[in-house]
Scaffold this motif. Structure first.
Motif, PDB file in Angstrom:
ATOM      1  N   LYS A 145       0.848  -1.189   0.000  1.00  0.00           N
ATOM      2  CA  LYS A 145       0.000   0.000   0.000  1.00  0.00           C
ATOM      3  C   LYS A 145       0.883   1.238   0.000  1.00  0.00           C
ATOM      4  N   LEU A 146       0.471   2.231  -0.768  1.00  0.00           N
ATOM      5  CA  LEU A 146       1.188   3.501  -0.783  1.00  0.00           C
ATOM      6  C   LEU A 146       0.788   4.340   0.418  1.00  0.00           C
ATOM      7  N   SER A 147       1.762   5.031   0.988  1.00  0.00           N
ATOM      8  CA  SER A 147       1.478   5.941   2.087  1.00  0.00           C
ATOM      9  C   SER A 147       1.447   7.363   1.554  1.00  0.00           C
ATOM     10  N   ALA A 148       0.291   8.008   1.672  1.00  0.00           N
ATOM     11  CA  ALA A 148       0.139   9.383   1.187  1.00  0.00           C
ATOM     12  C   ALA A 148      -0.548  10.206   2.269  1.00  0.00           C
ATOM     13  N   LYS A 149       0.267  10.975   2.979  1.00  0.00           N
ATOM     14  CA  LYS A 149      -0.256  11.825   4.044  1.00  0.00           C
ATOM     15  C   LYS A 149       0.086  13.276   3.746  1.00  0.00           C
ATOM     16  N   PHE A 150      -0.676  14.181   4.313  1.00  0.00           N
ATOM     17  CA  PHE A 150      -0.392  15.602   4.103  1.00  0.00           C
ATOM     18  C   PHE A 150       0.901  15.961   4.817  1.00  0.00           C
ATOM     19  N   PRO A 151       1.911  16.466   4.088  1.00  0.00           N
ATOM     20  CA  PRO A 151       3.212  16.759   4.704  1.00  0.00           C
ATOM     21  C   PRO A 151       3.120  17.919   5.690  1.00  0.00           C
ATOM     22  N   PRO A 152       4.030  17.983   6.646  1.00  0.00           N
ATOM     23  CA  PRO A 152       4.076  19.125   7.571  1.00  0.00           C
ATOM     24  C   PRO A 152       4.241  20.434   6.818  1.00  0.00           C
ATOM     25  N   VAL A 153       3.593  21.474   7.307  1.00  0.00           N
ATOM     26  CA  VAL A 153       3.607  22.766   6.625  1.00  0.00           C
ATOM     27  C   VAL A 153       5.025  23.319   6.494  1.00  0.00           C
ATOM     28  N   GLN A 154       5.857  23.132   7.517  1.00  0.00           N
ATOM     29  CA  GLN A 154       7.215  23.679   7.458  1.00  0.00           C
ATOM     30  C   GLN A 154       8.022  23.055   6.325  1.00  0.00           C
ATOM     31  N   ILE A 155       7.757  21.778   6.022  1.00  0.00           N
ATOM     32  CA  ILE A 155       8.451  21.131   4.905  1.00  0.00           C
ATOM     33  C   ILE A 155       7.960  21.701   3.586  1.00  0.00           C
ATOM     34  N   ARG A 189       9.205   6.394  -7.221  1.00  0.00           N
ATOM     35  CA  ARG A 189       9.475   6.309  -5.794  1.00  0.00           C
ATOM     36  C   ARG A 189       8.551   5.294  -5.108  1.00  0.00           C
ATOM     37  N   GLY A 190       7.256   5.378  -5.347  1.00  0.00           N
ATOM     38  CA  GLY A 190       6.311   4.524  -4.645  1.00  0.00           C
ATOM     39  C   GLY A 190       6.454   3.051  -4.968  1.00  0.00           C
ATOM     40  N   ILE A 191       6.893   2.737  -6.195  1.00  0.00           N
ATOM     41  CA  ILE A 191       7.044   1.330  -6.595  1.00  0.00           C
ATOM     42  C   ILE A 191       8.520   0.934  -6.650  1.00  0.00           C
ATOM     43  N   ILE A 192       9.298   1.622  -7.501  1.00  0.00           N
ATOM     44  CA  ILE A 192      10.683   1.201  -7.736  1.00  0.00           C
ATOM     45  C   ILE A 192      11.568   1.439  -6.514  1.00  0.00           C
ATOM     46  N   LEU A 193      11.642   2.686  -6.037  1.00  0.00           N
ATOM     47  CA  LEU A 193      12.507   2.966  -4.887  1.00  0.00           C
ATOM     48  C   LEU A 193      12.033   2.227  -3.648  1.00  0.00           C
ATOM     49  N   ASP A 194      10.738   2.104  -3.472  1.00  0.00           N
ATOM     50  CA  ASP A 194      10.204   1.377  -2.318  1.00  0.00           C
ATOM     51  C   ASP A 194      10.738  -0.051  -2.279  1.00  0.00           C
ATOM     52  N   TRP A 209      15.956  10.701  -1.152  1.00  0.00           N
ATOM     53  CA  TRP A 209      16.263  10.978   0.250  1.00  0.00           C
ATOM     54  C   TRP A 209      14.996  11.302   1.032  1.00  0.00           C
ATOM     55  N   MET A 210      14.131  12.130   0.449  1.00  0.00           N
ATOM     56  CA  MET A 210      12.894  12.493   1.134  1.00  0.00           C
ATOM     57  C   MET A 210      11.973  11.289   1.293  1.00  0.00           C
ATOM     58  N   TYR A 211      11.903  10.455   0.257  1.00  0.00           N
ATOM     59  CA  TYR A 211      11.029   9.281   0.365  1.00  0.00           C
ATOM     60  C   TYR A 211      11.561   8.302   1.414  1.00  0.00           C
ATOM     61  N   TYR A 212      12.862   8.132   1.454  1.00  0.00           N
ATOM     62  CA  TYR A 212      13.451   7.251   2.460  1.00  0.00           C
ATOM     63  C   TYR A 212      13.149   7.735   3.872  1.00  0.00           C
ATOM     64  N   LYS A 213      13.211   9.039   4.072  1.00  0.00           N
ATOM     65  CA  LYS A 213      12.993   9.604   5.397  1.00  0.00           C
ATOM     66  C   LYS A 213      11.529   9.561   5.827  1.00  0.00           C
ATOM     67  N   THR A 214      10.619   9.681   4.871  1.00  0.00           N
ATOM     68  CA  THR A 214       9.203   9.831   5.235  1.00  0.00           C
ATOM     69  C   THR A 214       8.303   8.699   4.738  1.00  0.00           C
ATOM     70  N   HIS A 215       8.696   8.032   3.642  1.00  0.00           N
ATOM     71  CA  HIS A 215       7.834   7.051   2.974  1.00  0.00           C
ATOM     72  C   HIS A 215       6.443   7.650   2.710  1.00  0.00           C
ATOM     73  N   ASN A 216       6.464   8.916   2.362  1.00  0.00           N
ATOM     74  CA  ASN A 216       5.220   9.658   2.100  1.00  0.00           C
ATOM     75  C   ASN A 216       5.247  10.139   0.653  1.00  0.00           C
ATOM     76  N   ILE A 217       4.535   9.451  -0.226  1.00  0.00           N
ATOM     77  CA  ILE A 217       4.593   9.750  -1.657  1.00  0.00           C
ATOM     78  C   ILE A 217       4.008  11.120  -1.981  1.00  0.00           C
ATOM     79  N   ILE A 235      14.736  14.474  10.476  1.00  0.00           N
ATOM     80  CA  ILE A 235      15.303  13.693  11.587  1.00  0.00           C
ATOM     81  C   ILE A 235      14.284  13.604  12.733  1.00  0.00           C
ATOM     82  N   SER A 236      13.617  14.728  12.983  1.00  0.00           N
ATOM     83  CA  SER A 236      12.620  14.747  14.056  1.00  0.00           C
ATOM     84  C   SER A 236      11.419  13.862  13.718  1.00  0.00           C
ATOM     85  N   ILE A 237      11.187  13.654  12.411  1.00  0.00           N
ATOM     86  CA  ILE A 237      10.069  12.798  11.991  1.00  0.00           C
ATOM     87  C   ILE A 237      10.490  11.334  11.967  1.00  0.00           C
TER      88      ILE A 237
END
Length: 287
Positions: free
Chosen positions: A94-104, A165-170, A211-219, A280-282
């Motif tokens: 399953k793909l993970s798709a969440k609303f990213p933090p506003v600061q990002i 990212r969601g298929i290949i990098l995952d 790098w961002m996908y690895y850190k968050t897994h958020n497509i 890092i905090s996430i």
């Protein structure tokens, strides 16, 4: 008795992760096997366009709807192929798709344009015309239509980021170390660009995306970033057309001015540092 050890490359398997490799798609071999499939679709598309233009007498670059339709069909076919294989290998995928933090989201408004401006300027010093390649990549940018905006700001970012990212990098991240997975993913996407100039942008941009996908897994974060990358040339060309008919705004960005490049690199460095701290905090996993 002499023993010899072979130097490992980025394409070598990680022994500690081989037990997980069978359950994930794709591995490195499967990833690079997608390249001839991609090239095959490209050849079929070129042949189709050749016969279409020969029969109609029309120039395909002047028909954004036709070009976009062909691109969507091509991308959809490869996406369905990869997704079907991943579903078989990973039934619970399953793909993970969440609303990213506003600061990002706000930081990416600085990272995307500063990285592009710096890259355009540096390559201009090397006599590589990146800006003209970027504008020509976005079909119909000189005479944009609603379908152009929808395709390059929504359809392509969503489909390509889910595939890349969601298929290949995952799959690669489940079988290899983060460095190896992200680097191979970036190399693969760079090669897909085919054009040597765009390969550089594709490779560097994919390092950030990976790098961002690895850190968050958020497509959704990758899709948003890709939208910004596609939006930047459109905004610059649009602003130039409306406010500066002489084209000096484009010339300023594409001229390789050392001050502009230096400021862009400074903004990029600070923004990436802040993004790194937030990620890092996430997610406490550090590459």
């Amino acid at each position: 008795m002499q023993t010899s050890t072979q130097a490992k490359s980025i394409f070598d398997d990680d022994p500690l992760l081989q037990t997980r490799q069978k359950a994930a798609y794709p591995n490195l071999k499967q990833t690079w096997l997608l390249l001839p499939v991609w090239l095959g679709f490209a050849i079929v598309t070129i042949v189709f366009i050749y016969f279409y233009t020969s029969m109609t007498g029309k120039v395909w670059e002047e028909q954004p709807l036709f070009t976009i339709l062909i691109s969507v069909i091509w991308l959809t076919a490869i996406f369905l192929l990869a997704y079907s294989q991943k579903s078989k290998a990973e039934p619970g995928f399953k793909l993970s798709a969440k609303f990213p933090p506003v600061q990002i989201l706000l930081l990416l408004l600085l990272i995307v344009p500063s990285s592009l401006i710096a890259c355009i300027g540096i390559l201009e010093w090397l006599q590589v015309p990146l800006w003209s390649k970027l504008t020509s990549y976005v079909v119909g940018i000189t005479a944009p239509t609603p379908i152009t905006y929808i395709s390059y700001l929504l359809i392509f970012p969503v489909m390509e980021e889910i595939l890349y990212r969601g298929i290949i990098l995952d799959g690669l991240l489940k079988s290899y170390s983060p460095r190896k997975a992200i680097l191979n993913n970036a190399l693969f996407i760079g090669v897909l660009c085919l054009d040597p100039t765009l390969m550089i942008v594709g490779f560097l941009g994919s390092l950030l995306h990976g790098w961002m996908y690895y850190k968050t897994h958020n497509i959704s974060l990758n899709i948003y970033t890709r939208m910004l990358f596609n939006l930047f040339p459109i905004l610059v060309v649009g602003a130039t057309d409306r406010k500066d008919p002489g084209g000096s705004l484009e010339e300023l960005l594409a001229g390789g001015d050392p001050v502009i490049v230096a400021v862009s690199l400074l903004v990029l460095g600070i923004s990436l540092f802040l993004l790194h701290r937030i990620l890092i905090s996430i997610n406490k996993n550090i590459i």
